[in-house]
Write a protein that holds these residues in place. Sequence first.
Motif, PDB file in Angstrom:
ATOM      1  N   GLY A 145       0.806  -1.220   0.000  1.00 52.40           N
ATOM      2  CA  GLY A 145       0.000   0.000   0.000  1.00 52.40           C
ATOM      3  C   GLY A 145       0.835   1.265   0.000  1.00 52.40           C
ATOM      4  N   ILE A 179      -0.928  -4.877  16.827  1.00 49.14           N
ATOM      5  CA  ILE A 179       0.483  -4.751  17.204  1.00 49.14           C
ATOM      6  C   ILE A 179       0.919  -3.296  17.136  1.00 49.14           C
ATOM      7  CG2 ILE A 179       2.850  -5.297  16.473  1.00 49.14           C
ATOM      8  CD1 ILE A 179       1.769  -7.695  15.030  1.00 49.14           C
ATOM      9  N   LEU A 198      -2.500  -4.920  10.900  1.00 51.88           N
ATOM     10  CA  LEU A 198      -1.537  -5.049  12.002  1.00 51.88           C
ATOM     11  C   LEU A 198      -1.907  -4.183  13.199  1.00 51.88           C
ATOM     12  CD1 LEU A 198       1.844  -5.152  10.031  1.00 51.88           C
ATOM     13  CD2 LEU A 198       0.481  -7.063  10.894  1.00 51.88           C
ATOM     14  N   THR A 199      -3.111  -3.631  13.187  1.00 50.34           N
ATOM     15  CA  THR A 199      -3.535  -2.714  14.251  1.00 50.34           C
ATOM     16  C   THR A 199      -3.279  -3.241  15.670  1.00 50.34           C
ATOM     17  OG1 THR A 199      -5.045  -1.500  12.845  1.00 50.34           O
ATOM     18  CG2 THR A 199      -5.592  -1.532  15.198  1.00 50.34           C
ATOM     19  N   SER A 208       8.394   0.004   5.304  1.00 53.29           N
ATOM     20  CA  SER A 208       9.580   0.652   4.751  1.00 53.29           C
ATOM     21  C   SER A 208      10.724  -0.365   4.658  1.00 53.29           C
ATOM     22  CB  SER A 208       9.985   1.807   5.676  1.00 53.29           C
ATOM     23  OG  SER A 208      10.089   1.334   7.010  1.00 53.29           O
ATOM     24  N   LYS A 209      10.491  -1.582   5.159  1.00 50.61           N
ATOM     25  CA  LYS A 209      11.593  -2.538   5.298  1.00 50.61           C
ATOM     26  C   LYS A 209      11.422  -3.776   4.413  1.00 50.61           C
ATOM     27  CE  LYS A 209      11.979  -1.168  10.132  1.00 50.61           C
ATOM     28  NZ  LYS A 209      10.807  -0.252  10.187  1.00 50.61           N
ATOM     29  N   ARG A 243      10.523  -6.929   6.293  1.00 52.54           N
ATOM     30  CA  ARG A 243       9.120  -7.088   6.675  1.00 52.54           C
ATOM     31  C   ARG A 243       8.309  -7.642   5.489  1.00 52.54           C
ATOM     32  NH1 ARG A 243       8.669  -4.860  11.959  1.00 52.54           N
ATOM     33  NH2 ARG A 243       8.302  -2.709  11.451  1.00 52.54           N
ATOM     34  N   GLY A 282      -5.096  -2.111   7.483  1.00 52.40           N
ATOM     35  CA  GLY A 282      -4.986  -1.912   8.943  1.00 52.40           C
ATOM     36  C   GLY A 282      -4.864  -3.215   9.701  1.00 52.40           C
ATOM     37  N   TYR A 307      -9.289   3.742  11.246  1.00 48.99           N
ATOM     38  CA  TYR A 307      -9.385   4.555  10.036  1.00 48.99           C
ATOM     39  C   TYR A 307     -10.823   4.937   9.715  1.00 48.99           C
ATOM     40  CZ  TYR A 307      -4.753   2.712   9.141  1.00 48.99           C
ATOM     41  OH  TYR A 307      -3.443   2.366   9.251  1.00 48.99           O
ATOM     42  N   MET A 308     -10.936   5.990   8.967  1.00 49.29           N
ATOM     43  CA  MET A 308     -12.205   6.340   8.338  1.00 49.29           C
ATOM     44  C   MET A 308     -13.363   6.286   9.327  1.00 49.29           C
ATOM     45  SD  MET A 308     -10.905   6.760   5.310  1.00 49.29           S
ATOM     46  CE  MET A 308     -12.079   6.699   3.983  1.00 49.29           C
ATOM     47  N   THR A 325      -0.999  -4.196   2.972  1.00 45.36           N
ATOM     48  CA  THR A 325      -0.164  -3.692   4.048  1.00 45.36           C
ATOM     49  C   THR A 325       0.848  -2.722   3.469  1.00 45.36           C
ATOM     50  OG1 THR A 325       1.247  -4.324   5.925  1.00 45.36           O
ATOM     51  CG2 THR A 325       1.479  -5.613   3.900  1.00 45.36           C
ATOM     52  N   THR A 326       1.771  -2.273   4.293  1.00 47.86           N
ATOM     53  CA  THR A 326       2.863  -1.458   3.779  1.00 47.86           C
ATOM     54  C   THR A 326       4.023  -1.564   4.749  1.00 47.86           C
ATOM     55  OG1 THR A 326       3.389   0.664   2.765  1.00 47.86           O
ATOM     56  CG2 THR A 326       2.294   0.759   4.899  1.00 47.86           C
ATOM     57  N   GLY A 375      -0.664   4.280   0.930  1.00 45.67           N
ATOM     58  CA  GLY A 375      -1.603   5.262   1.468  1.00 45.67           C
ATOM     59  C   GLY A 375      -1.410   5.724   2.888  1.00 45.67           C
TER      60      GLY A 375
HETATM   61  N1  NDP Z   1      -9.177   1.890   1.555  1.00 49.70           N
HETATM   62  C1  NDP Z   1      -8.861   2.617   2.602  1.00 49.70           C
HETATM   63  O1  NDP Z   1      -9.630   3.482   3.056  1.00 49.70           O
HETATM   64  C2  NDP Z   1      -7.546   2.394   3.260  1.00 49.70           C
HETATM   65  C3  NDP Z   1      -6.556   1.713   2.599  1.00 49.70           C
HETATM   66  N2  NDP Z   1      -5.336   1.503   3.172  1.00 49.70           N
HETATM   67  C4  NDP Z   1      -4.306   0.819   2.350  1.00 49.70           C
HETATM   68  O2  NDP Z   1      -3.678  -0.167   3.137  1.00 49.70           O
HETATM   69  C5  NDP Z   1      -2.277   0.077   3.195  1.00 49.70           C
HETATM   70  C6  NDP Z   1      -1.709  -0.461   4.488  1.00 49.70           C
HETATM   71  O3  NDP Z   1      -2.355   0.151   5.562  1.00 49.70           O
HETATM   72  P1  NDP Z   1      -1.821   0.097   7.034  1.00 49.70           P
HETATM   73  O4  NDP Z   1      -2.967   0.323   7.902  1.00 49.70           O
HETATM   74  O5  NDP Z   1      -0.666   1.004   7.173  1.00 49.70           O
HETATM   75  O6  NDP Z   1      -1.295  -1.411   7.148  1.00 49.70           O
HETATM   76  P2  NDP Z   1      -0.825  -2.288   8.366  1.00 49.70           P
HETATM   77  O7  NDP Z   1      -1.845  -2.359   9.442  1.00 49.70           O
HETATM   78  O8  NDP Z   1      -0.363  -3.557   7.769  1.00 49.70           O
HETATM   79  O9  NDP Z   1       0.407  -1.480   8.991  1.00 49.70           O
HETATM   80  C7  NDP Z   1       1.598  -1.285   8.306  1.00 49.70           C
HETATM   81  C8  NDP Z   1       2.483  -0.412   9.174  1.00 49.70           C
HETATM   82  O10 NDP Z   1       2.838  -1.126  10.349  1.00 49.70           O
HETATM   83  C9  NDP Z   1       4.227  -1.000  10.587  1.00 49.70           C
HETATM   84  N3  NDP Z   1       4.672  -2.271  11.211  1.00 49.70           N
HETATM   85  C10 NDP Z   1       4.635  -3.497  10.683  1.00 49.70           C
HETATM   86  N4  NDP Z   1       5.051  -4.431  11.572  1.00 49.70           N
HETATM   87  C11 NDP Z   1       5.360  -3.755  12.678  1.00 49.70           C
HETATM   88  C12 NDP Z   1       5.850  -4.145  13.937  1.00 49.70           C
HETATM   89  N5  NDP Z   1       6.093  -5.422  14.240  1.00 49.70           N
HETATM   90  N6  NDP Z   1       6.046  -3.191  14.856  1.00 49.70           N
HETATM   91  C13 NDP Z   1       5.818  -1.898  14.560  1.00 49.70           C
HETATM   92  N7  NDP Z   1       5.348  -1.451  13.367  1.00 49.70           N
HETATM   93  C14 NDP Z   1       5.136  -2.374  12.455  1.00 49.70           C
HETATM   94  C15 NDP Z   1       4.853  -0.768   9.249  1.00 49.70           C
HETATM   95  O11 NDP Z   1       6.011   0.000   9.445  1.00 49.70           O
HETATM   96  P3  NDP Z   1       7.487  -0.468   9.023  1.00 49.70           P
HETATM   97  O12 NDP Z   1       7.874   0.454   7.929  1.00 49.70           O
HETATM   98  O13 NDP Z   1       8.287  -0.240  10.283  1.00 49.70           O
HETATM   99  O14 NDP Z   1       7.444  -1.912   8.628  1.00 49.70           O
HETATM  100  C16 NDP Z   1       3.765  -0.010   8.493  1.00 49.70           C
HETATM  101  O15 NDP Z   1       3.916   1.378   8.646  1.00 49.70           O
HETATM  102  C17 NDP Z   1      -2.156   1.576   2.980  1.00 49.70           C
HETATM  103  O16 NDP Z   1      -0.884   1.973   2.574  1.00 49.70           O
HETATM  104  C18 NDP Z   1      -3.206   1.783   1.914  1.00 49.70           C
HETATM  105  O17 NDP Z   1      -2.702   1.403   0.663  1.00 49.70           O
HETATM  106  C19 NDP Z   1      -5.087   1.910   4.446  1.00 49.70           C
HETATM  107  C20 NDP Z   1      -6.019   2.602   5.158  1.00 49.70           C
HETATM  108  C21 NDP Z   1      -7.320   2.928   4.617  1.00 49.70           C
END
Ligand code: NDP
Length: 330
Positions: A60, A237, A234-235, A286-287, A290, A232, A323-324, A283-284, A62
């Motif tokens: 992702g 954690i 991984l919420t 930076s590593k 992961r 979301g 979210y949202m 998901t998303t 976003g």
């Molecule tokens: N349709 C919609 O309305 C929505 C869509 N999305 C989409 O989903 C994608 C992913 O959403 P997101 O909620 O961020 O996904 P996740 O819940 O999978 O969270 C990913 C984030 O968690 C961090 N992370 C992963 N593992 C760990 C850990 N063990 N400890 C600490 N941090 C960790 C990652 O950082 P790190 O870089 O450190 O790995 C990353 O920033 C978005 O980019 C978007 O494309 C998201 C929200 C709303």
Amino acid sequence: MLVRAPSHRLLLNLIRHCLSISASRSRPPPILTTKLNMSTTSKPTFTLNDGTSVPWLAFGTGTALYGKDAAESVKQAIETGITHLDGAQMYNNEETLAAGIKASGKPRSELYIVTKLKPPQPGQTVKGLLQESLKKLGTDYVDLFLIHTPRPANQEGKLKEQWKAMEEVHEEGLAKSIGVSNFRVEDLQVVLDGAKIVPAVNQIELHPYVWKAAEPIVALGKKHGIVPASYGGLTPIVRVPGGPVDSVVETVRSRLEKTRGASVSAGQVLTKWILHKGAFVVTTTSKASRIKEFQDVEDLPDLTTEEVKGIDEAGAELHKRVYMGKVFED
Ligand SMILES: NC(=O)C1=CN([C@@H]2O[C@H](COP(=O)(O)OP(=O)(O)OC[C@H]3O[C@@H](n4cnc5c(N)ncnc54)[C@H](OP(=O)(O)O)[C@@H]3O)[C@@H](O)[C@H]2O)C=CC1
Ligand SMILES: O=CCc1c[nH]c2ccccc12
């Protein structure tokens, strides 16, 4: 004899029924086996109701990358084996998503690109907005085009009309598949009533702390062949650590680690839980490490039905929708 024969059959049926229950207790929920296509020769995919296939793991652009230059992260994700990229018009970074794709050298035909419609302003059309995205993304089609949010179209009585425009861009070949995001039951019902094309996907927030609220949305989707996509995930954690799900996930993690004979993380358990719900994963990170951790979920043993239920029940103790919030008021 006349009396005993039926009761004998009844007994046999009862035994069969009990056997099937006890067998199903140790098997994973059937939704996983019907939705996720595993093969030894290709990456696991989900099949959508229009016959197309979606790689189960999406990168992702976003949350962490919202409004930022996504190029390096996207390139890294593709180089680590990701082929499914989740973008959106509202993320304000489609050009840099395209730059990352270009820098990776990966052919368009090997990628699965998603974008999402922002709520059109007066004078904007669904087709016009998609054409702008296609230009930014440097492609002449997206694999999946989603309505990002039912609001404000549904409140304004414009959702049916908006879906019709989505059907048109699909028919024109600008979007191979069309779907929705953040749709509740009442939003899905509006679209399903009279739709020529049933949405292929509903991308929603999906983790144990929203499962109770999301279950009816997933159930209605399942009835119509709408595959859920989770964001979301991984919420528990990342955003709500220390909640009731933690200890249950830890027990499962430790069991899987022993079964597998290699390390297993809490994030992998949550990802597997999402797959057991019949959803693919957005998901998303930076590593690169992961991303590999996510990809390794393909080799994890299934959770048992009791483990899935244990996570569901612990999740139901705390409702946390991150979210949202306005879209999902409940
Ligand atoms: N349709 C919609 O309305 C929505 C869509 N999305 C989409 O989903 C994608 C992913 O959403 P997101 O909620 O961020 O996904 P996740 O819940 O999978 O969270 C990913 C984030 O968690 C961090 N992370 C992963 N593992 C760990 C850990 N063990 N400890 C600490 N941090 C960790 C990652 O950082 P790190 O870089 O450190 O790995 C990353 O920033 C978005 O980019 C978007 O494309 C998201 C929200 C709303
Ligand atoms: O897509 C969901 C989350 C998100 C991240 N950035 C934005 C910007 C505008 C709408 C939604 C989002």
